[in-house]
Design an enzyme around this catalytic site. Structure first.
Site, PDB file in Angstrom:
ATOM      1  N   TYR A   1       0.845  -1.190   0.000  1.00 61.72           N
ATOM      2  CA  TYR A   1       0.000   0.000   0.000  1.00 61.72           C
ATOM      3  C   TYR A   1       0.883   1.244   0.000  1.00 61.72           C
ATOM      4  CZ  TYR A   1      -3.541   3.265   1.947  1.00 61.72           C
ATOM      5  OH  TYR A   1      -4.374   4.323   2.182  1.00 61.72           O
TER       6      TYR A   1
ATOM      7  N   LYS B   1      -1.727  -1.166  -3.859  1.00 61.79           N
ATOM      8  CA  LYS B   1      -2.767  -0.154  -3.659  1.00 61.79           C
ATOM      9  C   LYS B   1      -2.139   1.214  -3.846  1.00 61.79           C
ATOM     10  CE  LYS B   1      -6.028   1.834  -0.372  1.00 61.79           C
ATOM     11  NZ  LYS B   1      -6.529   1.838   1.033  1.00 61.79           N
TER      12      LYS B   1
END
Length: 309
Positions: free
Chosen positions: A137, A165
């Site tokens: 992420y 992400k």
């Protein structure tokens, strides 16, 4: 790797509801997970940034993951287990996997700002030890360090690192990662609702979405239309959702989305300190945007009913 997850579609970044004593409201949490599953989302992401993971104990992390898994029947649960301490992230990841999480979402180490080689070592350490699909992420506004394309491409070769992400706001960087990982079993997922549609146009496969907590059906329809190549329809839905995207980030996430959840009757707006309730100056605008979306949905439903007669 365990059973593969299809990281295509919409994965709401769930809120963690609290009662008057700031304890986790598990009943509301499970009811909300079931609401989102019925709405057609492709998976759920508890205990991420939107779930106020920074103020949960390790035990609470696992309890939330357990509760969401128990509540749903047919969607994968991707648990947030990141930390700026590799040992701590590894422990959280192992505990979430043992609890039955289908995948993991790991924010990059924050505050201590490791070099890119440190990021590679951090993620590979966890991926070597925990045999479930993992999403790295990138959110440099919270961490102070970006996961660069070379780093993401290197991590994509690991069998347990399944996605990235993207919440950097840098569409060039995101497009490059999508381009350079086309030969890997590796998904790029939007972590920024306002940029989900542009990201889909350059190779993203879906979104870990804050707005999907409030408008799951419409968010799923937008992403689905784009993935089907119907960018005219997707753009129309993006514009319908645009005011909501903006209102959900007038203050630090998840402050506005929790207020929206309360307005819609999905859960309380209570936060754990140091986060606070949405400032009063923003509430009227948020209520107006939510009312407009409801009115639009009702008009569409009425038009459909007329057409069926």
């Amino acid at each position: 790797m365990t059973d593969d997850i299809d990281f295509t579609g919409v994965f709401p970044a769930m809120c963690t509801p609290f009662d008057e004593d700031e304890r986790i409201d598990f009943k509301t949490l499970q009811t909300d997970a079931q609401r989102l599953e019925r709405a057609g989302v492709d998976g759920l992401v508890p205990v991420g940034s939107t779930g106020e993971s920074a103020t949960l104990t390790h035990e609470e992390h696992v309890q939330v993951v357990d509760a969401v898994i128990d509540a749903v029947s047919d969607v994968p649960v991707i648990a947030g287990t990141g930390s700026n301490n590799t040992r701590e992230a590894l422990e959280l990841s192992e505990r979430a996997a043992d609890a039955g999480a289908d995948g993991l979402l790991l924010i990059s180490p924050y505050y201590n700002k490791p070099e890119q080689r440190g990021l590679v070592e951090h993620y590979r350490t966890i991926a070597d030890a925990v045999d479930v699909p993992q999403i790295v992420y990138n959110v440099p506004s919270r961490t102070g360090r970006s996961i660069e394309p070379d780093t993401a491409v290197s991590l994509a070769t690991h069998e347990n690192i399944a996605g990235y992400k993207a919440a950097s706001g840098d569409l060039g960087l995101i497009g490059e990662i999508a381009e350079r990982t086309t030969d890997e079993d590796f998904a790029v997922l939007s972590g920024d609702d306002a940029l989900t549609l542009p990201m889909l146009s350059v190779g993203a496969t879906g979104a870990i979405s804050v707005a999907a907590n409030i408008e799951p059906e419409r968010t799923c329809a937008m992403v689905g239309a784009a993935l089907d190549g119907d960018f005219t329809r997707a753009r129309t839905l993006h514009h319908e959702l645009g005011p909501l995207f903006r209102e959900l980030f007038v203050e630090t996430n998840p402050i506005p989305v929790k207020e929206a959840m309360q307005i819609r009757g999905y859960g309380p707006a209570r936060m754990r300190p140091p986060l606070s309730r949405l400032a009063a100056e923003y509430r009227d605008d948020l209520e107006a945007v939510l009312a407009d979306l409801e009115e639009n949905s009702a008009a569409v439903a009425d038009a459909g009913a007329e057409g069926d007669r």
